[in-house]
Every structure is written in structure tokens, then in C-alpha cells.
Design an enzyme around this catalytic site. Structure first.
Site, PDB file in Angstrom:
ATOM      1  N   SER A   7      32.201  44.431  50.391  1.00 52.83           N
ATOM      2  CA  SER A   7      31.702  43.760  50.962  1.00 52.83           C
ATOM      3  C   SER A   7      32.612  43.212  52.043  1.00 52.83           C
ATOM      4  CB  SER A   7      30.319  43.917  51.671  1.00 52.83           C
ATOM      5  OG  SER A   7      29.971  44.037  53.247  1.00 52.83           O
TER       6      SER A   7
ATOM      7  N   TYR B 267      22.054  40.887  50.888  1.00 48.23           N
ATOM      8  CA  TYR B 267      22.855  41.857  50.552  1.00 48.23           C
ATOM      9  C   TYR B 267      24.568  41.052  50.387  1.00 48.23           C
ATOM     10  CZ  TYR B 267      26.711  45.214  51.883  1.00 48.23           C
ATOM     11  OH  TYR B 267      27.533  45.878  51.814  1.00 48.23           O
TER      12      TYR B 267
END
Length: 188
Positions: A59, A72
């Protein structure tokens, strides 16, 4: 298998000080440990055949610091590091490793599911699922080490963070990134 795509991921957007411990464990297990374990199971066959490719989907949050994404983001940073290290290790065996780092993806996935059609600041413009898929194919076909799939400032945010993390955070804050992310805090 000749190709392994590690694309599992879950998130919780929340202040770290109130983060649920069980959720923390689940995110680490899904986003990082599962990819490492599955790769461990597949790589010996690739080494024996002297061919294959591992594509890890990380990401843009794995390239920079993003508020409310601490857990995350940490797993996605770790996946980037794992990919770079594994790439170096497996190159001598004819096995490629790439890591793909998409920004916010419109129309599908975690952001699309959670955003309620809220538009991020222009500095964080979304990309389409098709753009992510095309970038994934290019990464594998051209054996790219890392590909960031993003628009606007997100595309080069990691460069700003490398040069000056404090300046990058201040610019992001002024552009409304922190405020936007605060509106997406998870309820789970």
C-alpha cells in the site's frame, strides 16, 4: 505455482491509543504473517525450477506515515521490506519478487467499501482497479522491484518522507489529509 500474488489485507483506521489488541493481532496475521507463510510454502518449488515470481500487494501506506493507519501501515511497511529482502535473496535462483503499493482505489476494495463516496483531498486522488491490475501485470512482466500506483502527491509522498518526514507531514496536514482520514475512522 509460477506466480504467487499475496493480496490479503484488512485494516482498521483508528487512533493507536485506543486500538483493540485482538484486532491488532488479526491485522498483523493477515497482512504480513500470512503472506510470509504462503511465500515460504511456494518459494522452494520456484527455486528448484529456477523460475517464478512473487507479487506482494502492499500500500502507499507502506511507504509513508499516515495518521490513524499505524497498525495497517506498519504491516504494509514490513511487507515492502520483506519484498526487497526476498528479491535480493531469490535473484540468484531466477525467481523475481515485486511489491505493488497502490494508493486509495476507487470502486473496489477497502477504501471504496469504507469511504461512502467521500472524495479524498486532491493531493490523494484515487486510482481505478484497472490501473492497479495493469501495474501489477507490468511489475511481474518487467520484474520491477517496486511500483507505486497513485495519483497526486501520493505518487511521490515516499520521496518527500525520505527527504524530510516532518515537512511531508506538515504539508499533508495543510492539504487536509489528516482531517479527511479522521472522518474515516473505523467503527470496528
Amino acid at each position: 505455482p509460477d506466480l504467487l500474488v499475496n493480496n490479503a489485507g484488512i485494516e482498521t483506521i483508528a487512533p493507536f491509543a485506543s486500538f483493540d489488541m485482538d484486532r491488532l493481532d488479526a491485522i498483523v496475521a493477515t497482512n504480513l504473517t500470512a503472506a510470509m507463510k504462503l511465500t515460504r510454502l511456494v518459494v522452494p518449488g520456484m527455486i528448484r525450477r529456477r523460475r517464478g515470481h512473487v507479487l506482494n500487494i502492499s500500500s502507499a501506506a507502506g511507504k509513508t506515515g499516515i495518521p490513524y493507519y499505524s497498525v495497517y501501515g506498519a504491516t504494509k511497511h514490513a511487507l515492502v521490506g520483506f519484498s526487497w529482502s526476498l528479491r535480493t535473496e531469490l535473484a540468484q535462483h531466477g525467481v523475481g519478487v515485486s511489491v505493488l503499493c497502490p494508493g486509495f482505489v476507487s470502486d473496489a476494495g477497502m477504501y471504496a467499501d469504507r469511504s461512502n463516496n467521500a472524495k479524498p483531498p486532491r493531493s490523494m486522488a484515487t486510482v481505478t482497479p484497472g490501473e492497479v491490475a495493469a501495474a501489477a501485470l507490468r511489475a511481474v512482466e518487467k520484474d520491477r522491484a517496486e511500483v507505486v500506483v497513485a495519483r497526486g502527491m501520493t505518487k511521490i509522498a515516499d520521496v518527500f518522507y525520505a527527504l524530510s518526514p516532518d515537512l511531508a507531514m506538515n504539508v499533508a496536514r495543510r492539504m487536509g489529509v489528516d482531517e479527511f482520514l479522521a472522518t474515516t475512522i473505523s467503527e470496528d
